[in-house]
Design a protein around this motif. Structure first.
Motif, PDB file in Angstrom:
ATOM      1  N   ASN A 113       0.842  -1.191   0.000  1.00  0.00           N
ATOM      2  CA  ASN A 113       0.000   0.000   0.000  1.00  0.00           C
ATOM      3  C   ASN A 113       0.881   1.244   0.000  1.00  0.00           C
ATOM      4  O   ASN A 113       1.831   1.327   0.780  1.00  0.00           O
ATOM      5  N   ASP A 163      -3.604  -2.511  -1.998  1.00  0.00           N
ATOM      6  CA  ASP A 163      -3.657  -3.957  -2.169  1.00  0.00           C
ATOM      7  C   ASP A 163      -5.103  -4.402  -1.879  1.00  0.00           C
ATOM      8  O   ASP A 163      -5.778  -3.808  -1.030  1.00  0.00           O
ATOM      9  N   GLN A 200      -6.160  -6.553  -0.118  1.00  0.00           N
ATOM     10  CA  GLN A 200      -6.396  -6.968   1.279  1.00  0.00           C
ATOM     11  C   GLN A 200      -7.115  -5.906   2.120  1.00  0.00           C
ATOM     12  O   GLN A 200      -7.625  -6.210   3.189  1.00  0.00           O
ATOM     13  N   VAL A 201      -7.154  -4.653   1.629  1.00  0.00           N
ATOM     14  CA  VAL A 201      -7.900  -3.647   2.412  1.00  0.00           C
ATOM     15  C   VAL A 201      -9.372  -4.044   2.552  1.00  0.00           C
ATOM     16  O   VAL A 201     -10.043  -3.672   3.513  1.00  0.00           O
ATOM     17  N   ASP A 247     -10.517  -6.923   3.296  1.00  0.00           N
ATOM     18  CA  ASP A 247     -10.724  -7.804   4.460  1.00  0.00           C
ATOM     19  C   ASP A 247     -11.237  -6.977   5.632  1.00  0.00           C
ATOM     20  O   ASP A 247     -12.083  -7.415   6.402  1.00  0.00           O
ATOM     21  N   HIS A 248     -10.704  -5.764   5.754  1.00  0.00           N
ATOM     22  CA  HIS A 248     -11.143  -4.880   6.837  1.00  0.00           C
ATOM     23  C   HIS A 248     -12.438  -4.162   6.451  1.00  0.00           C
ATOM     24  O   HIS A 248     -13.385  -4.108   7.251  1.00  0.00           O
ATOM     25  N   THR A 265      -3.926  -3.568   7.797  1.00  0.00           N
ATOM     26  CA  THR A 265      -3.158  -4.533   6.996  1.00  0.00           C
ATOM     27  C   THR A 265      -1.651  -4.353   7.149  1.00  0.00           C
ATOM     28  O   THR A 265      -0.879  -5.078   6.517  1.00  0.00           O
ATOM     29  N   ASN A 273       0.694  -7.250   7.382  1.00  0.00           N
ATOM     30  CA  ASN A 273       0.775  -8.188   6.245  1.00  0.00           C
ATOM     31  C   ASN A 273       1.200  -7.542   4.938  1.00  0.00           C
ATOM     32  O   ASN A 273       1.735  -8.214   4.056  1.00  0.00           O
ATOM     33  N   VAL A 274       0.879  -6.263   4.807  1.00  0.00           N
ATOM     34  CA  VAL A 274       1.118  -5.592   3.525  1.00  0.00           C
ATOM     35  C   VAL A 274       2.073  -4.426   3.776  1.00  0.00           C
ATOM     36  O   VAL A 274       1.793  -3.573   4.620  1.00  0.00           O
TER      37      VAL A 274
END
Ligand code: G1P
Length: 290
Positions: A158, A213, A215-216, A218-219, A240, A243-244
């Motif tokens: 990110n 990314d 994965q944002v 997920d939140h 994140t 992890n990121v």
């Protein structure tokens, strides 16, 4: 590490209350700075960065207006061609985006920036993707997003654009809790949305440019309200960080806060001078009033 960034999200569903009545019938992003609407500067910055897909998170009413601006307008083009208005025709044709390049989705409640980005998830969930807040207008060469895409090719993860703000302004921004700062690229161990000066971990603030990314989501999927009762993008990025990889980029260029009256007028003066056919005459006229 090179991952191409081809998609951008424009969160443009806001009511533009600070600019009423100018924004009563048109979206804030259609307000012109000199001769172009704000949203067009944002699209041009994205095009320069290699973006090919443009996702507008908006309302049905604003979609009509934004769509009309970025669609080809055969009638207008024919009239300009007939009248030999070559330069104007070029401007109009260059504004058009391909039908396949433009996507709209709706944010029907003002639940925050994180929620606006979440509304675009079906188009960008695989990530990485860019987010541009058009009312942060940036004059830069190369454009701010291009600078970020180049940084992302090396860093991944990110990335947000950052600049230092005065301590008494931290309550208006997402603020980085800095881990390492080489003067240009900053890594952070955390992020806080709109802290008071006493709580602010630094004065390094997020400006409206992001490369994110997937994965944002997920939140964001959890729809947790943060500061101001809104679903905050800052919180999703912060969640994140373990992890990121997360970095802030001190971009090169000048940023204008077109979400405020003063910033908007300042942008009009500076972009007006830059885009004017006769900037000296404009400067002379301004001096008469100042
Ligand atoms: C948003 C973000 C904030 C960021 C700012 C940049 O705030 O939540 O983190 O610093 O944009 O302009 P807003 O201006 O929508 O309140």
């Amino acid at each position: 590490m090179t991952t191409s960034i081809t998609k951008v999200v424009f969160p443009v569903a806001g009511m533009g209350t600070r600019f009423l009545p100018a924004t009563k019938a048109i979206p804030k992003e259609m307000l012109p700075v000199a001769d172009q609407p704000l949203i067009q500067y944002a699209v041009q910055e994205a095009l320069e960065a290699g973006i090919t897909e443009f996702i507008f998170v908006t309302t049905p009413a604003n979609q009509q207006i934004l769509g009309a601006h970025f669609n080809a307008n055969a009638e207008l083009e024919a009239t300009l061609a007939e009248r030999g208005k070559v330069a104007e025709l070029k401007i109009v044709t260059e504004t058009a985006l391909g039908v396949d390049q433009v996507k709209f989705c709706h944010q029907d409640q003002p639940l925050g920036l994180g929620h606006a980005v979440w509304c675009a998830r079906e188009f960008v969930a695989d990530g990485p993707f860019a987010v541009i807040l058009p009312d942060d207008l940036i004059m830069a060469r190369p454009g701010c997003l291009k600078q970020m895409v180049d940084a992302h090719a090396k860093l991944g993860g990110n990335i947000v654009a950052v600049e230092d703000v005065a301590l008494d302004m931290t309550h208006r921004y997402g603020i980085l809790d800095v881990d390492h700062d080489d003067g240009k690229v900053v890594s952070a161990k955390g992020l806080v949305e709109k802290p008071s000066p006493e709580e602010a971990p630094s004065t390094l603030s997020i400006i409206g440019r992001y490369i994110l990314d997937g994965q944002v989501f997920d939140h964001l999927d959890r729809k947790l309200a943060g500061v101001g009762g809104e679903i905050q993008l800052t919180d999703a990025i912060s969640a994140t960080i373990a992890n990121v990889p997360f970095h802030g980029l001190r971009f090169e260029g000048a940023r204008f806060d077109c979400g405020s009256m003063n910033g908007f007028v300042e942008a009009n003066v500076v972009f007006g001078l830059a885009r004017s056919a006769d900037p000296d005459a404009l400067k002379a006229r301004l001096k008469v009033h100042l």
